[in-house]
Design an enzyme around this catalytic site. Structure first.
Site, PDB file in Angstrom:
ATOM      1  N   CYS A 288      -9.098  -3.684  -1.005  1.00  0.00           N
ATOM      2  CA  CYS A 288      -9.090  -4.046   0.411  1.00  0.00           C
ATOM      3  C   CYS A 288     -10.474  -3.722   0.998  1.00  0.00           C
ATOM      4  CB  CYS A 288      -7.991  -3.262   1.126  1.00  0.00           C
ATOM      5  SG  CYS A 288      -8.318  -1.478   1.199  1.00  0.00           S
TER       6      CYS A 288
ATOM      7  N   HIS B 277      -5.226   5.217  -0.833  1.00  0.00           N
ATOM      8  CA  HIS B 277      -5.177   3.994  -1.628  1.00  0.00           C
ATOM      9  C   HIS B 277      -5.516   4.366  -3.070  1.00  0.00           C
ATOM     10  CE1 HIS B 277      -5.679   0.877   1.820  1.00  0.00           C
ATOM     11  NE2 HIS B 277      -5.044   1.955   2.251  1.00  0.00           N
TER      12      HIS B 277
ATOM     13  N   ASP C  96       0.509  -2.191   4.225  1.00  0.00           N
ATOM     14  CA  ASP C  96      -0.595  -1.731   3.391  1.00  0.00           C
ATOM     15  C   ASP C  96      -1.881  -2.518   3.655  1.00  0.00           C
ATOM     16  OD1 ASP C  96      -0.829   0.398   1.383  1.00  0.00           O
ATOM     17  OD2 ASP C  96      -1.686  -1.190   0.160  1.00  0.00           O
TER      18      ASP C  96
ATOM     19  N   CYS D 215     -11.367   0.065   0.693  1.00  0.00           N
ATOM     20  CA  CYS D 215     -11.799   0.483  -0.644  1.00  0.00           C
ATOM     21  C   CYS D 215     -13.079  -0.233  -1.079  1.00  0.00           C
ATOM     22  CB  CYS D 215     -10.664   0.276  -1.643  1.00  0.00           C
ATOM     23  SG  CYS D 215      -9.226   1.317  -1.251  1.00  0.00           S
TER      24      CYS D 215
ATOM     25  N   GLU E 223      -7.817   3.363  -5.126  1.00  0.00           N
ATOM     26  CA  GLU E 223      -9.240   3.578  -5.376  1.00  0.00           C
ATOM     27  C   GLU E 223      -9.730   4.882  -4.767  1.00  0.00           C
ATOM     28  OE1 GLU E 223      -8.457  -0.905  -5.100  1.00  0.00           O
ATOM     29  OE2 GLU E 223      -7.817   0.901  -4.021  1.00  0.00           O
TER      30      GLU E 223
ATOM     31  N   ASN F 177      -1.990   4.340  -5.172  1.00  0.00           N
ATOM     32  CA  ASN F 177      -1.665   4.220  -3.767  1.00  0.00           C
ATOM     33  C   ASN F 177      -0.451   5.104  -3.513  1.00  0.00           C
ATOM     34  OD1 ASN F 177      -0.305   3.193  -1.349  1.00  0.00           O
ATOM     35  ND2 ASN F 177      -1.825   1.563  -1.395  1.00  0.00           N
TER      36      ASN F 177
END
Length: 147
Positions: free
Chosen positions: A80, A53, A143, A83, A55, A42
Site C-alpha cells: 500500500c 502491516h 485495510d 508501506c 511490511e 499484517n
C-alpha cells in the site's frame, strides 16, 4: 537471490495471519546474501493497531541496519502507499511481490524511485487474497482505507 524462496517466508506469515483472523499479508526482509533479517505479518485486526502491516512488521523485527539499498523486502501483496513510503524512505533496493493482481499499490511509484521490483505473480498469493477479499470485504476495505 531466490525470489520464490524469499516469498515463501512471507507466505508462511500470511497464512499465519489468516489463521489468526487477520488480513493475509506477510513480508520478510533479507540482506544481499539472502539471509533473513526479519519477518512479519499484517496484525492490524489481531492487535487493533492500524500501523502493523506485514511490511512494517518485518521491517521493525529486522532491527536497525546500516543501510537498506542492498536489502530485499519480500511481500505477498503489492505494498500500500504506507508501506511503499517505508520502502522509499529507507531506500530499500529490491522488492519481491507475490500478488499485484488484487492490488497494485505503489509499484509504479517505487519503480520510478529506482526500486527493483520482482513481480513473481504467485498463484497461491493471488488466490489467497482474492478469496479473502470475497469472504471479508469489510476487513479488506478497512485495510486499504476505504471504510
Amino acid at each position: 537471490m531466490d525470489p520464490r524462496a524469499m516469498l515463501a517466508v512471507a507466505l508462511e506469515e500470511a497464512r499465519t495471519g489468516l489463521a489468526e483472523g487477520g488480513v493475509p499479508v506477510g513480508a520478510a526482509l533479507f540482506d544481499a546474501q539472502g539471509r533473513l533479517l526479519g519477518r512479519g505479518r499484517n496484525r492490524r485486526v489481531q492487535e487493533g493497531d492500524p500501523s502493523i502491516h506485514g511490511e512494517t512488521d518485518a521491517f521493525r523485527k529486522a532491527g536497525r541496519q546500516r543501510g537498506y539499498g542492498d536489502k530485499v523486502l519480500a511481500t505477498t501483496l503489492a505494498p500500500c502507499w504506507y508501506c511503499s513510503g517505508l520502502a522509499r524512505q529507507f531506500r530499500i533496493g529490491t522488492l519481491v511481490v507475490g500478488d499485484s493482481v488484487n492490488f497494485r499499490g505503489g509499484l509504479d511509484w517505487l519503480r520510478e524511485a529506482g526500486v527493483h521490483v520482482v513481480d513473481v505473480a504467485s498463484p497461491e498469493c493471488i488466490a489467497m487474497m482474492r478469496d479473502f477479499i470475497a469472504a471479508r470485504p469489510d476487513l479488506w476495505n478497512e485495510d486499504i482505507g476505504e471504510e
